[in-house]
Design a protein around this motif. Structure first.
Motif, PDB file in Angstrom:
ATOM      1  N   LYS A 290       0.830  -1.210   0.000  1.00 43.52           N
ATOM      2  CA  LYS A 290       0.000   0.000   0.000  1.00 43.52           C
ATOM      3  C   LYS A 290       0.871   1.269   0.000  1.00 43.52           C
ATOM      4  CE  LYS A 290      -3.933   2.113   2.326  1.00 43.52           C
ATOM      5  NZ  LYS A 290      -4.857   2.059   3.460  1.00 43.52           N
ATOM      6  N   VAL A 291       1.896   1.291   0.848  1.00 44.62           N
ATOM      7  CA  VAL A 291       2.743   2.493   0.910  1.00 44.62           C
ATOM      8  C   VAL A 291       3.614   2.595  -0.348  1.00 44.62           C
ATOM      9  CG1 VAL A 291       4.523   1.419   2.404  1.00 44.62           C
ATOM     10  CG2 VAL A 291       4.280   3.894   2.371  1.00 44.62           C
ATOM     11  N   LYS A 292       3.922   1.450  -0.953  1.00 44.66           N
ATOM     12  CA  LYS A 292       4.677   1.493  -2.219  1.00 44.66           C
ATOM     13  C   LYS A 292       3.860   2.217  -3.293  1.00 44.66           C
ATOM     14  CE  LYS A 292       8.051  -2.197  -2.452  1.00 44.66           C
ATOM     15  NZ  LYS A 292       8.313  -3.552  -2.938  1.00 44.66           N
ATOM     16  N   ALA A 293       2.539   2.091  -3.209  1.00 45.06           N
ATOM     17  CA  ALA A 293       1.675   2.725  -4.211  1.00 45.06           C
ATOM     18  C   ALA A 293       1.712   4.256  -4.133  1.00 45.06           C
ATOM     19  CB  ALA A 293       0.241   2.211  -4.067  1.00 45.06           C
ATOM     20  N   VAL A 294       2.203   4.825  -3.007  1.00 42.77           N
ATOM     21  CA  VAL A 294       2.383   6.286  -2.995  1.00 42.77           C
ATOM     22  C   VAL A 294       3.837   6.664  -3.302  1.00 42.77           C
ATOM     23  CG1 VAL A 294       0.413   6.827  -1.486  1.00 42.77           C
ATOM     24  CG2 VAL A 294       2.671   6.477  -0.460  1.00 42.77           C
ATOM     25  N   GLY A 295       4.627   5.691  -3.746  1.00 41.95           N
ATOM     26  CA  GLY A 295       5.981   5.997  -4.231  1.00 41.95           C
ATOM     27  C   GLY A 295       7.110   5.523  -3.337  1.00 41.95           C
ATOM     28  N   TYR A 296       6.765   4.861  -2.224  1.00 46.36           N
ATOM     29  CA  TYR A 296       7.808   4.427  -1.269  1.00 46.36           C
ATOM     30  C   TYR A 296       8.596   3.243  -1.810  1.00 46.36           C
ATOM     31  CZ  TYR A 296       9.543   2.180   3.098  1.00 46.36           C
ATOM     32  OH  TYR A 296      10.294   1.586   4.075  1.00 46.36           O
ATOM     33  N   GLN A 297       9.902   3.342  -1.685  1.00 42.67           N
ATOM     34  CA  GLN A 297      10.762   2.224  -2.028  1.00 42.67           C
ATOM     35  C   GLN A 297      11.868   2.195  -0.986  1.00 42.67           C
ATOM     36  OE1 GLN A 297      10.078   0.041  -4.615  1.00 42.67           O
ATOM     37  NE2 GLN A 297      11.685  -1.074  -3.510  1.00 42.67           N
ATOM     38  N   PRO A 298      11.880   1.191  -0.085  1.00 43.26           N
ATOM     39  CA  PRO A 298      12.936   1.209   0.932  1.00 43.26           C
ATOM     40  C   PRO A 298      14.317   1.174   0.278  1.00 43.26           C
ATOM     41  CG  PRO A 298      11.554  -0.771   1.145  1.00 43.26           C
ATOM     42  CD  PRO A 298      10.949   0.070   0.080  1.00 43.26           C
ATOM     43  N   LYS A 299      15.203   2.045   0.761  1.00 41.29           N
ATOM     44  CA  LYS A 299      16.557   2.104   0.178  1.00 41.29           C
ATOM     45  C   LYS A 299      17.509   1.163   0.912  1.00 41.29           C
ATOM     46  CE  LYS A 299      16.862   6.713  -1.828  1.00 41.29           C
ATOM     47  NZ  LYS A 299      15.899   7.622  -1.200  1.00 41.29           N
ATOM     48  N   TYR A 300      17.109   0.761   2.117  1.00 40.16           N
ATOM     49  CA  TYR A 300      18.024  -0.036   2.945  1.00 40.16           C
ATOM     50  C   TYR A 300      17.412  -1.392   3.234  1.00 40.16           C
ATOM     51  CZ  TYR A 300      20.370   4.393   3.785  1.00 40.16           C
ATOM     52  OH  TYR A 300      21.027   5.577   3.611  1.00 40.16           O
ATOM     53  N   ASN A 301      18.213  -2.458   3.058  1.00 36.29           N
ATOM     54  CA  ASN A 301      17.810  -3.730   3.648  1.00 36.29           C
ATOM     55  C   ASN A 301      18.494  -3.786   5.014  1.00 36.29           C
ATOM     56  OD1 ASN A 301      20.470  -4.462   3.256  1.00 36.29           O
ATOM     57  ND2 ASN A 301      20.044  -5.603   1.365  1.00 36.29           N
ATOM     58  N   ILE A 302      18.301  -4.872   5.750  1.00 35.77           N
ATOM     59  CA  ILE A 302      18.830  -4.868   7.115  1.00 35.77           C
ATOM     60  C   ILE A 302      20.351  -4.728   7.116  1.00 35.77           C
ATOM     61  CG2 ILE A 302      18.794  -7.417   7.301  1.00 35.77           C
ATOM     62  CD1 ILE A 302      18.074  -4.999  10.180  1.00 35.77           C
ATOM     63  N   LYS A 303      21.024  -5.326   6.125  1.00 32.76           N
ATOM     64  CA  LYS A 303      22.493  -5.277   6.122  1.00 32.76           C
ATOM     65  C   LYS A 303      22.997  -3.848   5.848  1.00 32.76           C
ATOM     66  CE  LYS A 303      26.487  -7.901   4.907  1.00 32.76           C
ATOM     67  NZ  LYS A 303      27.209  -7.149   3.878  1.00 32.76           N
ATOM     68  N   SER A 304      22.445  -3.214   4.815  1.00 32.14           N
ATOM     69  CA  SER A 304      22.958  -1.870   4.500  1.00 32.14           C
ATOM     70  C   SER A 304      22.520  -0.851   5.558  1.00 32.14           C
ATOM     71  CB  SER A 304      22.542  -1.435   3.094  1.00 32.14           C
ATOM     72  OG  SER A 304      21.152  -1.528   2.931  1.00 32.14           O
ATOM     73  N   GLY A 305      21.342  -1.061   6.161  1.00 26.32           N
ATOM     74  CA  GLY A 305      20.892  -0.173   7.233  1.00 26.32           C
ATOM     75  C   GLY A 305      21.805  -0.300   8.450  1.00 26.32           C
ATOM     76  N   LEU A 306      22.148  -1.547   8.787  1.00 29.85           N
ATOM     77  CA  LEU A 306      23.040  -1.755   9.940  1.00 29.85           C
ATOM     78  C   LEU A 306      24.420  -1.180   9.666  1.00 29.85           C
ATOM     79  CD1 LEU A 306      22.133  -5.396  11.070  1.00 29.85           C
ATOM     80  CD2 LEU A 306      21.739  -3.281  12.360  1.00 29.85           C
ATOM     81  N   GLU A 307      24.893  -1.332   8.424  1.00 32.65           N
ATOM     82  CA  GLU A 307      26.211  -0.768   8.073  1.00 32.65           C
ATOM     83  C   GLU A 307      26.225   0.732   8.320  1.00 32.65           C
ATOM     84  OE1 GLU A 307      27.467  -4.030   4.699  1.00 32.65           O
ATOM     85  OE2 GLU A 307      26.853  -2.032   4.040  1.00 32.65           O
ATOM     86  N   LYS A 308      25.145   1.386   7.879  1.00 33.58           N
ATOM     87  CA  LYS A 308      25.095   2.844   8.038  1.00 33.58           C
ATOM     88  C   LYS A 308      25.007   3.221   9.522  1.00 33.58           C
ATOM     89  CE  LYS A 308      23.769   6.974   5.909  1.00 33.58           C
ATOM     90  NZ  LYS A 308      22.978   7.687   4.935  1.00 33.58           N
TER      91      LYS A 308
END
Ligand code: UD2
Length: 324
Positions: A290-308
């Protein structure tokens, strides 16, 4: 330049949102500093901080009659489920009454408002086991916290349908990232882990307490993706009167989480296993179509989010070291 009010704006999610918007907009933050901290907020002429509670009717009336806001983000809450079980009346005043009071103040005073966005929680789904959770899945709130969030969310959406007040609500899954306060036992588990890792790196004795066997899983969403989602929902016309899950659509169990951070930091976090927490949900996972339909696309998966997150914490740790 928009005028934006953020309640709970010194907390983890609220301060990140306030710092994001205050680059280009005028931001007013109200926070009682019960969990948040003023130091989370960047100092800029665009940001005005008011120390106070959203339950203070006089204060809220003053703020909402003196300024016309374009956007209001109501994030102030007592986010601890356990606290709501221990103190249902007090937490109800913050988690429900403040929302109702805000809706009425908005209805009577905020005539040019573009959006009121309310922060609800995945807690509303309770322990019904079907996954992933869609917004229309079975709702089974089991605690005062979850009941208050669900009731408030319903009022927020209803004010759009009944009175044409532009509202939306979001259900946060497990948000993590810089500035999350690890102090309470009910703080986000990743912030608690990060605190223990920092101790480990400082060669202090530490252990992480794992409640249960670590096979419980969560949809952990990085704070930057949450900000992306909030901004899209607040500015989309399709989201008027709607409720959205905010997660990543992927879950990880706690054992895998620890091993991922161990690998990143090249250490081995000592773990002490205890009984699982009563009322703990085994698995949680968001359906984010549903939130993807307003343009949302998560930029981070758990690995890249944890790295940051880890690199932020390490940089901060070096800074703290230099300051000492
Ligand atoms: C999250 C929300 C909560 C509510 C709930 C709805 C956070 C911080 N909390 O609770 O407000 O919306 O979802 O379902 O986002 N754990 C440990 N050791 C620790 C701390 C936690 O093993 O020191 C475990 C805990 O027992 C649980 C998991 O880690 O199985 C996640 O715990 P949490 O408190 O971060 O989040 P959760 O999903 O219980």
């Amino acid at each position: 330049m928009n005028n934006i009010l953020i309640t709970g704006g010194a907390g983890f999610i609220g301060s990140t949102l306030a710092n994001f918007y205050s680059k280009d907009h005028k931001v007013t933050v109200i926070d009682d500093l019960s969990m948040g901290s003023k130091s989370n907020l960047e100092t800029t002429a665009n940001l005005c901080f008011i120390e106070g509670s959203v339950t203070d009717h006089e204060l809220m009336t003053e703020v909402l009659t003196q300024t016309q806001f374009d956007y209001i983000f109501h994030l102030a809450a007592i986010a601890s489920v356990a606290d709501s079980v221990a103190r249902p009346l007090e937490t109800h005043q913050i988690n429900f009454d403040s929302v109702f009071q805000l809706l009425e103040l908005v209805r009577n005073n905020q005539f040019g408002l573009k959006r009121l966005l309310f922060a609800s929680s995945a807690a509303v789904y309770g322990d019904e086991p079907t996954l992933p959770k869609q917004e229309e899945s079975v709702i089974r709130p089991l605690t005062p916290y979850a009941i208050d969030k669900f009731a408030a969310e319903k009022y927020v959406v209803d004010y759009y349908h009944l009175y044409d007040i532009p509202t939306s609500a979001v259900r946060f899954f497990n948000v993590y990232g810089p500035k999350q306060n690890p102090e309470s036992p009910y703080s986000g588990v990743i912030s608690i882990m990060m605190d223990r890792y920092k101790k480990l790196l400082n060669k202090e004795a530490t252990t992480f307490t794992m409640f249960g066997d670590g096979t419980q899983s969560r949809d952990f969403v990085f704070i930057e993706d949450v900000i992306q989602a909030l901004n899209l929902i607040a500015t989309s016309q399709d989201s008027l009167g709607e409720v959205y899950n905010i997660g990543t659509g992927e879950a990880i169990d706690l054992n895998k989480l620890v091993s991922t951070i161990n690998d990143l930091l090249e250490v081995d976090l000592p773990i002490c296993y205890e009984e699982e927490r009563s009322g703990d949900i085994k698995h949680s996972l968001a359906d984010i179509s549903k939130v993807k339909a307003v343009g949302y696309q998560p930029k981070y998966n758990i690995k890249s989010g944890l790295e940051k997150y880890v690199s932020y914490e390490l940089a901060n740790r070096d800074k703290e070291g230099l300051d000492n």
